[in-house]
Scaffold this motif. Structure first.
Motif, PDB file in Angstrom:
ATOM      1  N   UNK A  83      34.795  -0.982  37.859  1.00 50.42           N
ATOM      2  CA  UNK A  83      35.118   0.383  37.467  1.00 50.42           C
ATOM      3  C   UNK A  83      33.899   1.267  37.684  1.00 50.42           C
ATOM      4  N   UNK A  84      34.100   2.353  38.403  1.00 53.43           N
ATOM      5  CA  UNK A  84      33.018   3.280  38.702  1.00 53.43           C
ATOM      6  C   UNK A  84      33.006   4.434  37.707  1.00 53.43           C
ATOM      7  N   UNK A  85      34.173   5.042  37.518  1.00 48.91           N
ATOM      8  CA  UNK A  85      34.238   6.205  36.662  1.00 48.91           C
ATOM      9  C   UNK A  85      35.666   6.467  36.208  1.00 48.91           C
ATOM     10  N   UNK A  86      35.782   7.149  35.079  1.00 49.67           N
ATOM     11  CA  UNK A  86      37.069   7.466  34.462  1.00 49.67           C
ATOM     12  C   UNK A  86      37.101   8.920  34.049  1.00 49.67           C
ATOM     13  N   UNK A  87      38.273   9.541  34.189  1.00 47.49           N
ATOM     14  CA  UNK A  87      38.508  10.838  33.588  1.00 47.49           C
ATOM     15  C   UNK A  87      39.850  10.774  32.866  1.00 47.49           C
ATOM     16  N   UNK A  88      39.847  11.146  31.594  1.00 46.61           N
ATOM     17  CA  UNK A  88      41.069  11.077  30.802  1.00 46.61           C
ATOM     18  C   UNK A  88      41.893  12.353  30.970  1.00 46.61           C
ATOM     19  N   UNK A  89      43.095  12.317  30.430  1.00 44.33           N
ATOM     20  CA  UNK A  89      43.946  13.498  30.504  1.00 44.33           C
ATOM     21  C   UNK A  89      43.331  14.669  29.736  1.00 44.33           C
ATOM     22  N   UNK A  90      42.467  14.346  28.776  1.00 51.44           N
ATOM     23  CA  UNK A  90      41.783  15.392  28.029  1.00 51.44           C
ATOM     24  C   UNK A  90      40.515  15.880  28.689  1.00 51.44           C
ATOM     25  N   UNK A  91      40.145  15.234  29.785  1.00 49.52           N
ATOM     26  CA  UNK A  91      38.966  15.676  30.526  1.00 49.52           C
ATOM     27  C   UNK A  91      37.683  14.922  30.215  1.00 49.52           C
ATOM     28  N   UNK A  92      37.753  13.951  29.324  1.00 48.56           N
ATOM     29  CA  UNK A  92      36.562  13.152  29.038  1.00 48.56           C
ATOM     30  C   UNK A  92      36.244  12.250  30.220  1.00 48.56           C
ATOM     31  N   UNK A  93      34.967  12.046  30.454  1.00 50.61           N
ATOM     32  CA  UNK A  93      34.543  11.224  31.586  1.00 50.61           C
ATOM     33  C   UNK A  93      33.607  10.114  31.128  1.00 50.61           C
ATOM     34  N   UNK A  94      33.574   9.073  31.939  1.00 54.88           N
ATOM     35  CA  UNK A  94      32.673   7.967  31.681  1.00 54.88           C
ATOM     36  C   UNK A  94      32.248   7.400  33.032  1.00 54.88           C
ATOM     37  N   UNK A  95      31.028   6.894  33.105  1.00 54.46           N
ATOM     38  CA  UNK A  95      30.488   6.408  34.372  1.00 54.46           C
ATOM     39  C   UNK A  95      29.809   5.065  34.194  1.00 54.46           C
ATOM     40  N   UNK A  96      29.874   4.260  35.223  1.00 57.07           N
ATOM     41  CA  UNK A  96      29.087   3.034  35.268  1.00 57.07           C
ATOM     42  C   UNK A  96      27.611   3.417  35.331  1.00 57.07           C
ATOM     43  N   UNK A  97      26.782   2.595  34.738  1.00 51.13           N
ATOM     44  CA  UNK A  97      25.343   2.892  34.721  1.00 51.13           C
ATOM     45  C   UNK A  97      24.786   3.041  36.132  1.00 51.13           C
ATOM     46  N   UNK A  98      25.330   2.295  37.068  1.00 58.27           N
ATOM     47  CA  UNK A  98      24.801   2.296  38.425  1.00 58.27           C
ATOM     48  C   UNK A  98      25.024   3.616  39.162  1.00 58.27           C
ATOM     49  N   UNK A  99      25.924   4.465  38.661  1.00 56.91           N
ATOM     50  CA  UNK A  99      26.217   5.710  39.359  1.00 56.91           C
ATOM     51  C   UNK A  99      25.927   6.945  38.511  1.00 56.91           C
ATOM     52  N   UNK A 100      25.522   6.749  37.271  1.00 55.27           N
ATOM     53  CA  UNK A 100      25.249   7.893  36.397  1.00 55.27           C
ATOM     54  C   UNK A 100      24.190   8.804  37.003  1.00 55.27           C
ATOM     55  N   UNK A 101      24.476  10.092  36.962  1.00 58.51           N
ATOM     56  CA  UNK A 101      23.544  11.062  37.510  1.00 58.51           C
ATOM     57  C   UNK A 101      23.696  11.293  38.996  1.00 58.51           C
TER      58      UNK A 101
END
Length: 115
Positions: free
Chosen positions: A47-65
């Protein structure tokens, strides 16, 4: 039946940028989350990244920034903006839509980063 079509992959030099697109056949607002995964040869899909229906996001440490996920509900499209690409980012990138009824996958798009 939901269909997801990725595009935007290609060959880029290290340090370069790409923007991947994931176009859905239906409203992406109905999905709980839209994700980008990637799979390099010989490796498990991650998993690289997620965006929820509410707009929240999350990223794998390897791609953050370096990577940013965004969504355009009007176009039913999710984007993955990738900057400062590294050779280790080379993989097939998949878009996935998570709903209460299951997970839908795109066919993937190849990203190759040369050193």
């Amino acid at each position: 039946q939901v269909q997801l079509v990725e595009s935007g992959g290609g060959l880029v030099q290290a340090g370069g940028s790409l923007r991947l697109s994931c176009a859905a056949s239906g409203s992406i607002f109905s999905f709980n989350a839209m994700n980008w995964y990637r799979q390099a040869p010989g490796n498990a899909r991650e998993l690289v990244t997620t965006i929820t229906s509410g707009g929240s996001t999350n990223y794998a440490d390897s791609v953050k920034g370096r990577f940013t996920i965004s969504r355009d509900n009007a176009r039913n499209t999710v984007y993955l903006h990738m900057n400062s690409l590294k050779p280790e980012d080379t993989a097939v990138y998949y878009c996935a839509a998570h709903s209460d009824y299951g997970v839908y996958w795109g066919q993937g798009t190849q990203v190759t980063v040369s050193s």
